[in-house]
Design a protein around this motif. Sequence first.
Motif, PDB file in Angstrom:
ATOM      1  N   GLU A 149      22.438  13.567  40.606  1.00 32.40           N
ATOM      2  CA  GLU A 149      23.214  12.475  40.028  1.00 32.40           C
ATOM      3  C   GLU A 149      23.414  12.668  38.521  1.00 32.40           C
ATOM      4  O   GLU A 149      22.624  13.335  37.845  1.00 32.40           O
ATOM      5  N   CYS A 150      24.465  12.072  38.052  1.00 25.34           N
ATOM      6  CA  CYS A 150      24.716  12.049  36.616  1.00 25.34           C
ATOM      7  C   CYS A 150      24.913  10.596  36.182  1.00 25.34           C
ATOM      8  O   CYS A 150      25.185   9.722  37.020  1.00 25.34           O
ATOM      9  N   TYR A 151      24.771  10.400  34.885  1.00 22.11           N
ATOM     10  CA  TYR A 151      24.845   9.040  34.346  1.00 22.11           C
ATOM     11  C   TYR A 151      26.143   8.843  33.587  1.00 22.11           C
ATOM     12  O   TYR A 151      26.509   9.648  32.731  1.00 22.11           O
ATOM     13  N   ASP A 152      26.873   7.781  33.963  1.00 21.70           N
ATOM     14  CA  ASP A 152      28.133   7.479  33.299  1.00 21.70           C
ATOM     15  C   ASP A 152      27.850   6.385  32.269  1.00 21.70           C
ATOM     16  O   ASP A 152      27.656   5.225  32.636  1.00 21.70           O
ATOM     17  N   GLU A 153      27.786   6.813  30.981  1.00 21.90           N
ATOM     18  CA  GLU A 153      27.450   5.838  29.942  1.00 21.90           C
ATOM     19  C   GLU A 153      28.510   4.757  29.793  1.00 21.90           C
ATOM     20  O   GLU A 153      28.206   3.618  29.446  1.00 21.90           O
ATOM     21  N   ALA A 154      29.739   5.085  30.165  1.00 14.82           N
ATOM     22  CA  ALA A 154      30.806   4.095  30.010  1.00 14.82           C
ATOM     23  C   ALA A 154      30.631   2.928  30.973  1.00 14.82           C
ATOM     24  O   ALA A 154      30.928   1.783  30.642  1.00 14.82           O
ATOM     25  N   THR A 155      30.140   3.241  32.178  1.00 12.46           N
ATOM     26  CA  THR A 155      29.990   2.190  33.191  1.00 12.46           C
ATOM     27  C   THR A 155      28.530   1.825  33.444  1.00 12.46           C
ATOM     28  O   THR A 155      28.248   0.813  34.085  1.00 12.46           O
ATOM     29  N   GLY A 156      27.631   2.700  32.940  1.00 18.92           N
ATOM     30  CA  GLY A 156      26.217   2.468  33.224  1.00 18.92           C
ATOM     31  C   GLY A 156      25.851   2.728  34.671  1.00 18.92           C
ATOM     32  O   GLY A 156      24.828   2.247  35.158  1.00 18.92           O
ATOM     33  N   GLU A 157      26.674   3.526  35.375  1.00 22.57           N
ATOM     34  CA  GLU A 157      26.442   3.813  36.786  1.00 22.57           C
ATOM     35  C   GLU A 157      26.049   5.270  36.986  1.00 22.57           C
ATOM     36  O   GLU A 157      26.244   6.100  36.105  1.00 22.57           O
ATOM     37  N   PHE A 158      25.486   5.524  38.186  1.00 31.26           N
ATOM     38  CA  PHE A 158      25.106   6.879  38.550  1.00 31.26           C
ATOM     39  C   PHE A 158      26.092   7.394  39.587  1.00 31.26           C
ATOM     40  O   PHE A 158      26.554   6.656  40.459  1.00 31.26           O
ATOM     41  N   HIS A 159      26.437   8.686  39.468  1.00 28.83           N
ATOM     42  CA  HIS A 159      27.371   9.302  40.401  1.00 28.83           C
ATOM     43  C   HIS A 159      26.784  10.614  40.871  1.00 28.83           C
ATOM     44  O   HIS A 159      26.057  11.296  40.148  1.00 28.83           O
ATOM     45  N   GLN A 171      15.853   5.087  29.704  1.00 31.51           N
ATOM     46  CA  GLN A 171      16.920   5.783  28.997  1.00 31.51           C
ATOM     47  C   GLN A 171      17.462   6.873  29.923  1.00 31.51           C
ATOM     48  O   GLN A 171      17.042   8.025  29.870  1.00 31.51           O
ATOM     49  N   PRO A 172      18.437   6.549  30.797  1.00 34.00           N
ATOM     50  CA  PRO A 172      18.884   7.527  31.790  1.00 34.00           C
ATOM     51  C   PRO A 172      19.480   8.774  31.191  1.00 34.00           C
ATOM     52  O   PRO A 172      19.400   9.843  31.793  1.00 34.00           O
ATOM     53  N   GLN A 173      20.101   8.650  30.001  1.00 35.77           N
ATOM     54  CA  GLN A 173      20.693   9.839  29.398  1.00 35.77           C
ATOM     55  C   GLN A 173      19.650  10.884  29.067  1.00 35.77           C
ATOM     56  O   GLN A 173      19.981  12.062  28.881  1.00 35.77           O
ATOM     57  N   PRO A 186      22.335  14.237  33.174  1.00 36.94           N
ATOM     58  CA  PRO A 186      23.438  14.711  32.310  1.00 36.94           C
ATOM     59  C   PRO A 186      24.484  13.622  32.182  1.00 36.94           C
ATOM     60  O   PRO A 186      24.584  12.727  33.018  1.00 36.94           O
ATOM     61  N   ALA A 187      25.259  13.731  31.139  1.00 40.50           N
ATOM     62  CA  ALA A 187      26.353  12.777  30.953  1.00 40.50           C
ATOM     63  C   ALA A 187      27.456  13.115  31.933  1.00 40.50           C
ATOM     64  O   ALA A 187      27.801  14.272  32.149  1.00 40.50           O
ATOM     65  N   CYS A 188      27.988  12.095  32.598  1.00 38.02           N
ATOM     66  CA  CYS A 188      29.022  12.329  33.623  1.00 38.02           C
ATOM     67  C   CYS A 188      30.245  12.987  33.044  1.00 38.02           C
ATOM     68  O   CYS A 188      30.933  13.758  33.711  1.00 38.02           O
ATOM     69  N   ASP A 189      30.584  12.685  31.782  1.00 34.98           N
ATOM     70  CA  ASP A 189      31.782  13.269  31.216  1.00 34.98           C
ATOM     71  C   ASP A 189      31.655  14.763  30.990  1.00 34.98           C
ATOM     72  O   ASP A 189      32.626  15.464  30.729  1.00 34.98           O
ATOM     73  N   GLU A 190      30.406  15.263  31.075  1.00 33.78           N
ATOM     74  CA  GLU A 190      30.197  16.693  30.892  1.00 33.78           C
ATOM     75  C   GLU A 190      30.360  17.442  32.214  1.00 33.78           C
ATOM     76  O   GLU A 190      30.608  18.631  32.218  1.00 33.78           O
ATOM     77  N   VAL A 191      30.190  16.738  33.357  1.00 37.79           N
ATOM     78  CA  VAL A 191      30.214  17.429  34.651  1.00 37.79           C
ATOM     79  C   VAL A 191      31.352  16.959  35.539  1.00 37.79           C
ATOM     80  O   VAL A 191      31.727  17.650  36.480  1.00 37.79           O
ATOM     81  N   LEU A 192      31.896  15.793  35.246  1.00 36.98           N
ATOM     82  CA  LEU A 192      32.992  15.293  36.053  1.00 36.98           C
ATOM     83  C   LEU A 192      34.331  15.712  35.469  1.00 36.98           C
ATOM     84  O   LEU A 192      34.506  15.726  34.244  1.00 36.98           O
ATOM     85  N   PRO A 193      35.263  16.055  36.317  1.00 34.24           N
ATOM     86  CA  PRO A 193      36.592  16.414  35.802  1.00 34.24           C
ATOM     87  C   PRO A 193      37.216  15.248  35.076  1.00 34.24           C
ATOM     88  O   PRO A 193      36.881  14.094  35.301  1.00 34.24           O
TER      89      PRO A 193
END
Length: 355
Positions: free
Chosen positions: A287-297, A339-341, A345-352
Amino acid sequence: MNIHRHKWGLVVAAGCLASCGVLQEPGPGGERGGASMELTVDITGGSDVSGFLFEIERCGGNGERIEARRSLEDLRIPGMIPTLEDNPLDRSSAHLFSDFFTVAEPGCYDIRVQPLQANGEPSTQCYEGRATSVQVRAKQTTEVLIMSQCEADHTGTLDVIAALNQPPVIVSMEYSPSKFIFECEEVEVCVTARDVNADPMRFEFEQVGGQALYMGPELVREEQDGELARACMKAAPLWNGTYEFRVRVYDMVHENGELVRMEDFVGRPSHAEMVFPVHTNWDIELECYDEATGEFHLLPGVREIQRAPGCNPIWPAQFYCSPYKWDDVARTCPGGVFQPQEVYPACDEVLPAGN
């Protein structure tokens, strides 16, 4: 002497009438009366008969009546007596019998013979016999043969069929989605077995190792076509770790209207057995952490996890902010705040872009 013989295929003994005087049974001293007898046990005759009671009276019941008891003779008829062979008994036959000889006035007589047990009671196995309207002629002996029919000790038949039985054999196993799954994820394991005798098969799944499951093992499908049968079980683990399961496949047989295990029917083992594992991962690494939404993907390319309804895995905050000995709580949860970050990893680093 002229002999006039009658034959009745009725029911009981052998008796004789002879012409002369009044119907009587001469006793000692010439007095008329019944004769006593010592009944012997019929050992070889296959019945409870030891002798006969003879009853003779005038036709229509008018006139005197005589009774006599006689034991079974110590021989059998026809007994190689030419006049009795094949007349009516076959010359090779051998029948136990009693004989009663008396004198009687010419005329018509009815005869009854009752087979007796050793205690003098009527036989429980053989029936009385009767001959009616027997004619006694002057100067002749009238000989009457009456057959007493006995009940048989009925037999049955025994037909023994010896058949071979082979136990089932497990031929394949399939995991869906994988032998390696995640917490709360449902796994389905399908087992195919073969029985060369094409007997009905029954599958039983049970857990034999690992922590408590959230769900299962539960039989969800079972089908058979000829020699092949397939069954599927479903389970969902709650914790990460290795879980072990055992499947047993029994061949079945009908008994008293129900299907029962062949091994219970024959008294010897007749089943296939296999122990197999399911490995469960903690899916934090996927999973990765999306700081913008505070969700895990889930990371891109990771399959969608089908979790059992109502089953919630251990979320990162629960784990990382718990004082387990391997946790760096000071790093991951300073001040008790997750502190999930720091872990994901930050989602913006791994998500298209655009995701």
